[in-house]
Write a protein that holds these residues in place. Structure first.
Motif, PDB file in Angstrom:
ATOM      1  N   ASP A   6       0.684  -1.261   0.009  1.00 26.30           N
ATOM      2  CA  ASP A   6       0.128   0.113   0.136  1.00 26.30           C
ATOM      3  C   ASP A   6       0.759   1.219   0.152  1.00 26.30           C
ATOM      4  N   LEU A   7       0.484   2.196  -1.014  1.00 26.36           N
ATOM      5  CA  LEU A   7       1.311   3.427  -0.844  1.00 26.36           C
ATOM      6  C   LEU A   7       0.708   4.465  -0.304  1.00 26.36           C
ATOM      7  N   THR A   8      -0.348   4.358   0.581  1.00 24.70           N
ATOM      8  CA  THR A   8      -0.904   5.431   1.169  1.00 24.70           C
ATOM      9  C   THR A   8       0.011   5.895   2.584  1.00 24.70           C
ATOM     10  N   PRO A   9       0.219   6.918   2.770  1.00 26.99           N
ATOM     11  CA  PRO A   9       0.992   7.451   3.769  1.00 26.99           C
ATOM     12  C   PRO A   9       0.462   7.067   5.047  1.00 26.99           C
ATOM     13  N   ILE A  10       1.352   6.742   5.972  1.00 25.91           N
ATOM     14  CA  ILE A  10       1.069   6.323   7.233  1.00 25.91           C
ATOM     15  C   ILE A  10       1.696   7.136   8.249  1.00 25.91           C
ATOM     16  N   PRO A  11       1.099   8.318   8.706  1.00 24.24           N
ATOM     17  CA  PRO A  11       1.593   9.268   9.605  1.00 24.24           C
ATOM     18  C   PRO A  11       1.707   8.683  10.997  1.00 24.24           C
ATOM     19  N   GLY A  12       2.892   9.061  11.480  1.00 23.91           N
ATOM     20  CA  GLY A  12       3.070   8.717  12.932  1.00 23.91           C
ATOM     21  C   GLY A  12       2.931   9.881  13.812  1.00 23.91           C
ATOM     22  N   GLY A  13       3.158  11.170  13.452  1.00 27.36           N
ATOM     23  CA  GLY A  13       2.717  12.412  14.213  1.00 27.36           C
ATOM     24  C   GLY A  13       4.306  13.068  14.111  1.00 27.36           C
ATOM     25  N   ASP A  14       4.159  13.953  14.900  1.00 29.01           N
ATOM     26  CA  ASP A  14       5.458  14.977  15.021  1.00 29.01           C
ATOM     27  C   ASP A  14       6.168  14.655  15.980  1.00 29.01           C
ATOM     28  N   GLY A  15       7.605  15.099  16.121  1.00 32.68           N
ATOM     29  CA  GLY A  15       8.652  14.715  17.210  1.00 32.68           C
ATOM     30  C   GLY A  15       8.851  13.327  17.678  1.00 32.68           C
ATOM     31  N   ILE A  16       9.142  12.587  16.356  1.00 30.32           N
ATOM     32  CA  ILE A  16       9.183  11.111  16.169  1.00 30.32           C
ATOM     33  C   ILE A  16      10.825  10.924  16.388  1.00 30.32           C
ATOM     34  N   LEU A  17      11.230  10.160  17.173  1.00 27.55           N
ATOM     35  CA  LEU A  17      12.783   9.809  17.338  1.00 27.55           C
ATOM     36  C   LEU A  17      12.990   8.340  16.517  1.00 27.55           C
ATOM     37  N   ALA A  18      11.986   7.461  16.946  1.00 30.35           N
ATOM     38  CA  ALA A  18      12.399   6.319  16.452  1.00 30.35           C
ATOM     39  C   ALA A  18      10.934   5.461  15.898  1.00 30.35           C
ATOM     40  N   VAL A  19      11.034   4.627  15.122  1.00 31.42           N
ATOM     41  CA  VAL A  19       9.881   3.826  14.824  1.00 31.42           C
ATOM     42  C   VAL A  19      10.174   2.094  14.868  1.00 31.42           C
ATOM     43  N   LEU A  20       9.406   1.390  15.437  1.00 28.91           N
ATOM     44  CA  LEU A  20       9.774  -0.010  15.633  1.00 28.91           C
ATOM     45  C   LEU A  20       8.540  -0.547  14.647  1.00 28.91           C
TER      46      LEU A  20
END
Length: 143
Positions: free
Chosen positions: A95-109
């Motif tokens: 899927d090419l739909t963007p998955i937003p995680g929010g602002d101020g993110i330092l890491a993603v698991l």
């Protein structure tokens, strides 16, 4: 015993804890542009207790997509304090739909799709890893 706790805090593993309990995942690190761009693309399997930890040089807005990703994934977006700010469950392969995680993110698991929900990992859960400094909610030197 802070020395043992610090020794147990490794770059190739993350610990998570919350009201639901605790868990440890072995992780591959994606901490430069090329590694972050490739991520888990083209992988056909991801062991249950494994994942990929994307680390940014500083907190920033974060958004992912699933281009060329073959397996469903859960994405845990973390602030600089190591606290889960957002969980996106079961991202759809390809899927090419963007998955937003929010602002101020330092890491993603990224872990296997559905696993966060099955384990109870949610917003407010805490992660321990060397990427988060001594001001983290669960710093490496903490018991």
């Amino acid at each position: 015993m802070p020395v043992a706790a610090a020794a147990d805090c490794r770059a190739d593993a993350v610990d998570l804890r919350g009201d639901w309990g605790s868990a440890r995942f072995s992780v591959e690190i994606a901490d430069d542009e090329a590694e972050r761009a490739r991520g888990l693309m083209f992988r056909e399997v991801l062991p249950r207790s494994s994942g990929m930890l994307f680390i940014y040089p500083r907190p920033q807005p974060s958004s992912f997509w699933m281009k060329n990703t073959l397996i469903p994934l859960d994405m845990l977006f973390l602030g600089p304090d190591g606290v889960v700010r957002h969980v996106h469950s079961r991202a759809v392969p390809g899927d090419l739909t963007p998955i937003p995680g929010g602002d101020g993110i330092l890491a993603v698991l990224e872990i296997n799709g559905g696993l966060a929900g099955a384990m109870g990992i949610s917003e407010g859960s805490q992660m321990r890893h060397p990427a988060f400094g001594e001001d983290a909610a669960w710093p490496c030197a903490a018991e």
